[in-house]
Design a protein around this motif. Sequence first.
Motif, mmCIF file in Angstrom:
data_model
loop_
_atom_site.group_PDB
_atom_site.id
_atom_site.type_symbol
_atom_site.label_atom_id
_atom_site.label_comp_id
_atom_site.label_asym_id
_atom_site.label_seq_id
_atom_site.Cartn_x
_atom_site.Cartn_y
_atom_site.Cartn_z
ATOM 1 N N ARG A 16 0.816 -1.212 0.000
ATOM 2 C CA ARG A 16 0.000 0.000 0.000
ATOM 3 C C ARG A 16 0.848 1.259 0.000
ATOM 4 O O ARG A 16 0.338 2.345 -0.298
ATOM 5 N N GLY A 17 2.097 1.134 0.341
ATOM 6 C CA GLY A 17 2.950 2.311 0.359
ATOM 7 C C GLY A 17 3.952 2.290 1.487
ATOM 8 O O GLY A 17 4.194 1.250 2.092
ATOM 9 N N THR A 18 4.544 3.460 1.740
ATOM 10 C CA THR A 18 5.538 3.613 2.802
ATOM 11 C C THR A 18 4.911 4.322 3.989
ATOM 12 O O THR A 18 4.212 5.324 3.819
ATOM 13 N N TYR A 19 5.183 3.812 5.174
ATOM 14 C CA TYR A 19 4.691 4.399 6.402
ATOM 15 C C TYR A 19 5.898 4.845 7.219
ATOM 16 O O TYR A 19 6.798 4.041 7.483
ATOM 17 N N ASP A 20 5.931 6.102 7.619
ATOM 18 C CA ASP A 20 7.111 6.683 8.260
ATOM 19 C C ASP A 20 6.620 7.600 9.370
ATOM 20 O O ASP A 20 5.997 8.631 9.101
ATOM 21 N N TYR A 21 6.887 7.231 10.620
ATOM 22 C CA TYR A 21 6.378 7.976 11.764
ATOM 23 C C TYR A 21 7.515 8.402 12.691
ATOM 24 O O TYR A 21 8.516 7.682 12.841
ATOM 25 N N TRP A 22 7.316 9.568 13.335
ATOM 26 C CA TRP A 22 8.328 10.127 14.230
ATOM 27 C C TRP A 22 7.725 10.463 15.576
ATOM 28 O O TRP A 22 6.560 10.883 15.663
ATOM 29 N N GLY A 23 8.554 10.327 16.613
ATOM 30 C CA GLY A 23 8.167 10.805 17.924
ATOM 31 C C GLY A 23 8.471 12.288 18.057
ATOM 32 O O GLY A 23 9.009 12.920 17.144
ATOM 33 N N GLN A 24 8.143 12.843 19.219
ATOM 34 C CA GLN A 24 8.313 14.276 19.434
ATOM 35 C C GLN A 24 9.729 14.628 19.874
ATOM 36 O O GLN A 24 10.104 15.799 19.853
ATOM 37 N N GLY A 25 10.509 13.629 20.246
ATOM 38 C CA GLY A 25 11.890 13.854 20.649
ATOM 39 C C GLY A 25 12.058 13.964 22.154
ATOM 40 O O GLY A 25 11.152 14.395 22.864
ATOM 41 N N THR A 26 13.233 13.579 22.624
ATOM 42 C CA THR A 26 13.585 13.717 24.035
ATOM 43 C C THR A 26 15.007 14.261 24.116
ATOM 44 O O THR A 26 15.901 13.803 23.395
ATOM 45 N N GLN A 27 15.198 15.247 24.955
ATOM 46 C CA GLN A 27 16.492 15.928 25.055
ATOM 47 C C GLN A 27 17.472 15.116 25.906
ATOM 48 O O GLN A 27 17.131 14.686 27.015
#
Length: 119
Positions: A103-114
Motif C-alpha cells: 500500500r505504500g511507505t509508512y514513516d512515523y516520528w516521535g516528538q523527541g527527548t532531550q
Amino acid sequence: VQLVESGGGLVQAGGSLRLSCATSEITFSGYYMAWYRQAPEKQRELVAAITTAGGKTNYADSVKGRFTISRDNEKKTMYLQMNSLKPEDTAVYYCNAKKLDWRGTYDYWGQGTQVTVSS
C-alpha cells in the motif's frame, strides 16, 4: 501511529541513560525501528536501527560499542541504552518507525527527548 519517547535528561560525561519509545500501534512488530538525533545547528543523523524481529542492528560509527538498541514487540517498545556518554552525544533524540508494504511507505516520528551530557 503515536510514538512517545522518554528517558532523556542531564547526565555527566561517562554516565548512562536509557531511552524508551512506546507506541500503541498494534502492528509494531511489522515496523523497522530506529533512533535519530539532532544537535543544535546540525542535521538529523541516524544513531541506531533494528529490524522487525530484532535480529539485526546497525549503529553510527560514533556510538558503536557504547549504545545498544533493542525492542520488545510484546510491549511495543524500543530502547536505546547509552553508556559512556560524551558531551558530543548532546542532542534531541527521535524515535522513528518505518514500514513498506504493497500500500505504500509508512514513516512515523516521535516528538523527541532531550539528552544533555555535561563535561
